[in-house]
Write a protein that holds these residues in place. Structure first.
Motif, mmCIF file in Angstrom:
data_model
loop_
_atom_site.group_PDB
_atom_site.id
_atom_site.type_symbol
_atom_site.label_atom_id
_atom_site.label_comp_id
_atom_site.label_asym_id
_atom_site.label_seq_id
_atom_site.Cartn_x
_atom_site.Cartn_y
_atom_site.Cartn_z
ATOM 1 N N PHE A 30 -9.241 -5.337 -2.013
ATOM 2 C CA PHE A 30 -8.906 -6.336 -1.004
ATOM 3 C C PHE A 30 -8.135 -5.720 0.168
ATOM 4 O O PHE A 30 -8.472 -5.943 1.338
ATOM 5 C CB PHE A 30 -8.098 -7.475 -1.632
ATOM 6 C CG PHE A 30 -7.709 -8.516 -0.619
ATOM 7 C CD1 PHE A 30 -8.628 -9.489 -0.207
ATOM 8 C CD2 PHE A 30 -6.446 -8.526 -0.041
ATOM 9 C CE1 PHE A 30 -8.289 -10.428 0.757
ATOM 10 C CE2 PHE A 30 -6.099 -9.468 0.919
ATOM 11 C CZ PHE A 30 -7.029 -10.422 1.319
ATOM 12 N N LEU A 31 -7.098 -4.949 -0.133
ATOM 13 C CA LEU A 31 -6.244 -4.424 0.939
ATOM 14 C C LEU A 31 -6.944 -3.358 1.780
ATOM 15 O O LEU A 31 -6.553 -3.112 2.926
ATOM 16 C CB LEU A 31 -4.938 -3.868 0.355
ATOM 17 C CG LEU A 31 -3.993 -4.894 -0.290
ATOM 18 C CD1 LEU A 31 -2.765 -4.206 -0.856
ATOM 19 C CD2 LEU A 31 -3.577 -5.966 0.731
ATOM 20 N N ARG A 32 -7.971 -2.718 1.221
ATOM 21 C CA ARG A 32 -8.684 -1.675 1.967
ATOM 22 C C ARG A 32 -9.885 -2.219 2.755
ATOM 23 O O ARG A 32 -10.600 -1.450 3.410
ATOM 24 C CB ARG A 32 -9.176 -0.594 0.995
ATOM 25 C CG ARG A 32 -8.094 0.353 0.524
ATOM 26 C CD ARG A 32 -8.643 1.237 -0.544
ATOM 27 N NE ARG A 32 -7.740 2.343 -0.867
ATOM 28 C CZ ARG A 32 -7.876 3.132 -1.920
ATOM 29 N NH1 ARG A 32 -8.882 2.928 -2.777
ATOM 30 N NH2 ARG A 32 -7.028 4.107 -2.152
ATOM 31 N N ARG A 33 -10.110 -3.519 2.676
ATOM 32 C CA ARG A 33 -11.288 -4.071 3.333
ATOM 33 C C ARG A 33 -11.166 -3.923 4.845
ATOM 34 O O ARG A 33 -10.063 -3.842 5.404
ATOM 35 C CB ARG A 33 -11.481 -5.530 2.941
ATOM 36 C CG ARG A 33 -10.540 -6.505 3.682
ATOM 37 C CD ARG A 33 -10.418 -7.820 2.938
ATOM 38 N NE ARG A 33 -9.743 -8.825 3.745
ATOM 39 C CZ ARG A 33 -8.452 -8.821 4.054
ATOM 40 N NH1 ARG A 33 -7.687 -7.828 3.635
ATOM 41 N NH2 ARG A 33 -7.926 -9.786 4.790
ATOM 42 N N ASN A 34 -12.294 -3.891 5.492
ATOM 43 C CA ASN A 34 -12.325 -3.792 6.952
ATOM 44 C C ASN A 34 -12.093 -5.176 7.530
ATOM 45 O O ASN A 34 -13.005 -6.008 7.597
ATOM 46 C CB ASN A 34 -13.674 -3.222 7.395
ATOM 47 C CG ASN A 34 -13.693 -2.940 8.893
ATOM 48 O OD1 ASN A 34 -12.660 -3.006 9.551
ATOM 49 N ND2 ASN A 34 -14.866 -2.649 9.412
ATOM 50 N N ALA A 35 -10.840 -5.456 7.893
ATOM 51 C CA ALA A 35 -10.495 -6.791 8.376
ATOM 52 C C ALA A 35 -9.524 -6.676 9.541
ATOM 53 O O ALA A 35 -8.975 -5.604 9.824
ATOM 54 C CB ALA A 35 -9.864 -7.601 7.256
ATOM 55 N N SER A 73 0.615 -7.285 8.757
ATOM 56 C CA SER A 73 1.323 -8.209 9.658
ATOM 57 C C SER A 73 1.950 -9.379 8.927
ATOM 58 O O SER A 73 2.675 -10.174 9.520
ATOM 59 C CB SER A 73 0.360 -8.731 10.732
ATOM 60 O OG SER A 73 -0.640 -9.542 10.134
ATOM 61 N N SER A 74 1.684 -9.480 7.613
ATOM 62 C CA SER A 74 2.204 -10.627 6.851
ATOM 63 C C SER A 74 3.643 -10.414 6.382
ATOM 64 O O SER A 74 4.202 -11.276 5.716
ATOM 65 C CB SER A 74 1.304 -10.894 5.637
ATOM 66 O OG SER A 74 1.404 -9.819 4.700
ATOM 67 N N ALA A 75 4.232 -9.265 6.714
ATOM 68 C CA ALA A 75 5.590 -8.970 6.231
ATOM 69 C C ALA A 75 6.436 -8.363 7.329
ATOM 70 O O ALA A 75 5.924 -7.684 8.230
ATOM 71 C CB ALA A 75 5.513 -8.016 5.049
ATOM 72 N N ASN A 76 7.739 -8.610 7.264
ATOM 73 C CA ASN A 76 8.673 -8.103 8.273
ATOM 74 C C ASN A 76 9.387 -6.821 7.844
ATOM 75 O O ASN A 76 10.161 -6.268 8.611
ATOM 76 C CB ASN A 76 9.715 -9.181 8.601
ATOM 77 C CG ASN A 76 9.078 -10.404 9.233
ATOM 78 O OD1 ASN A 76 8.215 -10.273 10.107
ATOM 79 N ND2 ASN A 76 9.488 -11.586 8.783
ATOM 80 N N SER A 77 9.181 -6.387 6.608
ATOM 81 C CA SER A 77 9.831 -5.175 6.114
ATOM 82 C C SER A 77 8.956 -4.530 5.054
ATOM 83 O O SER A 77 8.038 -5.156 4.517
ATOM 84 C CB SER A 77 11.201 -5.502 5.523
ATOM 85 O OG SER A 77 11.050 -6.260 4.329
#
Length: 531
Positions: free
Chosen positions: A17-22, A29-33
């Motif tokens: 999921f995290l490696r998908r081309n998106a 961008s979903s986290a501030n740290s």
């Protein structure tokens, strides 16, 4: 959740999921740290990721911000692997150790050290990184509990073995000194003298030990200190070496008397004690007392005997590796070394191995006129008993022969362990007779009384060593011949073990090694003469 399930979730759900081309690849961008990103996108499964992968998914990820969530393996990776976009190794290594040393046990320092050894066996760690790691470990040593000090000594030794050629690493100190800062140690401590006096009269351990250490302790007697030692060394309370040292510095004038009284109650077993706490307290006593002994006194048997007899003898089972190592570095003569060694009793395997590693070997390997104390004995048996005593079983024969080239293991068979007897039969050792002589001598010794002399243990250890290394076919053949000859004279349970052993040794033998078959029906020989 087990490790297999965790790795499957990482490999087949998280990473795809995290490696998908998106648009928001990696959900960066979903986290501030870095901490928020790690927890949101990996949760408890982050431990199954290596940091290189995390940085390829999120180039802005900062591992130093997430140390509290990292596994021991990841912390080691952070210190020894070159990772893109991170600060210099000095910053990284100092940050990791600053984190670990806040609470070495809770934050996994032992696991980090064990994983450092493992990674050093598989890959070359840069000398500059190793140097920084050694410096931090050496600085931490005086503040660590005894068992962790042992692990640090072992870790530095293993890392040195695996270091790149020419890498000169800092040496850990032979004798550790506990720093004492009374101002910081006593910050915020209420040292009410009246309260302390009341506590001394009623029950010494009602009051926290730190409050005693931070008091002036006017009028403190040997009996007062003895009472405090009795309750503290048998309680569940744990204090730092700094607190104990501060207390003993302030009660220095009555310390010897208190230790003498206390050791008498320990010797007659009227005083229960916790070994881990005693070990820590002994380290501090060693710093304050042993360092005052002159080189001439260390070589004086009468003085050492007086020292042991006065208050140290009951504490010997609890001596830490650091204190053993410090003692072995002193100006001991062979006679005083042997006298001290004779006072130790073998308590368990861990204690035995510590005495070998931190006291016996450092002393016997020193560069001295009589290195190995070889001239102090007239035979191999006398040399072994004087210089190793009951701890000889924790030595391998290769080491014994490196210390004393004239040592004859065949003369000392009655004192060798089963592992050592197997080593004698299957390992090529310098300066010894041919294997036929050795193997026959060992079996002649064992078969006098197979049970009492440990034939079953020898057979089990033969199987174990055959699983780890290739035993020469010629040696195996000789062993099989002696076992086959012995079969008719053995009780049925040992006979069954022999059949099992020969079967296992055949499985592990080198290809093409033709070994004698045990008889299908063993015949018990009879002597027809009437007695």
């Amino acid at each position: 959740m087990n490790e297999t399930q965790g790795r499957n979730i990482v490999e087949f759900f998280i990473l795809p999921f995290l490696r998908r081309n998106a648009t928001d690849a990696g959900c960066v961008s979903s986290a501030n740290s870095s901490t928020e990103w790690l927890l949101k996108n990996f949760g408890p499964f982050a431990q199954f990721m290596n940091l290189t992968y995390l940085l390829t998914i999120n180039a802005h990820f900062d591992p130093l911000e997430t140390l509290v969530y990292q596994s021991s393996v990841q912390k080691v990776e952070l210190m020894v692997v070159d990772l893109p976009g991170l600060p210099q190794k000095e910053v990284i290594i100092n940050s990791v150790f600053d984190h670990l040393l806040v609470s070495p046990v809770d934050r996994g320092l032992p696991d980090v050290l064990n994983n450092l050894i493992l990674i050093s066996q598989r890959t070359v760690i840069q000398c500059s990184s190793l140097t920084l790691i050694f410096k931090r470990l050496i600085l931490a040593l005086p503040f660590l509990p005894s068992d962790m000090q042992t692990l640090v000594f072992q870790t530095t030794r293993e890392l040195k073995k695996n270091a790149v050629t020419g890498c000169s690493l800092p040496e850990p100190p032979t004798c550790l000194i506990t720093p004492v800062n009374a101002t910081s140690a006593c910050s915020g401590v209420n040292s009410n003298e009246t309260l302390l006096s009341t506590g001394l009269v009623s029950a010494p351990c009602i009051i926290d030990l730190q409050r005693y250490a931070c008091s002036s302790l006017t009028g403190f007697t040997a009996e007062n200190l003895t009472g405090l030692l009795k309750c503290q060394l048998s309680s569940n309370s744990t204090y730092s070496k700094e607190i104990w040292k501060l207390l003993f510095i302030k009660t220095n004038n009555v310390l010897d008397g208190a230790l003498s009284i206390f050791s008498s109650s320990v010797a007659n077993k009227s005083q229960p004690i916790r070994g881990d706490v005693v070990s820590q307290v002994l380290d501090v006593i060693g710093e304050l007392r042993l360092e005052r002994i002159t080189p001439d006194q260390w070589s004086d048997v009468a003085f050492i005997n007086m020292l042991l007899g006065s208050y140290l003898k009951p504490f010997l089972p609890f001596v830490s590796p650091s204190l053993l190592q410090c003692t072995s570095s002193k100006n001991l003569s062979c006679q005083t070394y042997q006298h001290i060694l004779a006072e130790f009793r073998l308590m368990n395997e861990t204690q035995g191995r510590n005495i070998v590693e931190f006291f016996i070997l450092p002393f016997l390997r020193r560069n001295a006129t009589d290195a190995g104390c070889v001239s102090s004995a007239n035979s191999s048996t006398e040399w072994l008993l004087k210089n190793f005593g009951p701890f000889a079983q924790f030595m391998n024969l290769t080491y014994l022969l490196s210390i004393n080239a004239h040592f004859d293991p065949l003369e000392t068979l009655v004192y060798l362990s089963s592992v050592q007897k197997v080593e004698l039969m299957v390992v090529d050792l310098p300066g010894l007779p041919q294997k036929e002589v050795i193997i026959n001598s060992v079996f002649d010794h064992l078969l006098v009384s197979p049970v009492d002399r440990g034939l079953p243990d020898v057979l089990n250890n033969l199987i174990l060593i055959s699983q780890r290394t290739v035993i020469q076919c010629s040696s195996l053949t000789l062993i099989f011949k002696r076992l086959n000859l012995a079969l008719p004279f053995l009780p049925s349970d040992i006979m069954n073990l022999v059949f099992h052993t020969t079967g296992e040794l055949k499985k592990n033998a080198v290809t093409g090694c033709s070994l004698p078959e045990p008889p299908t029906c063993p015949i018990t020989p009879m002597n027809g003469k009437c007695i």
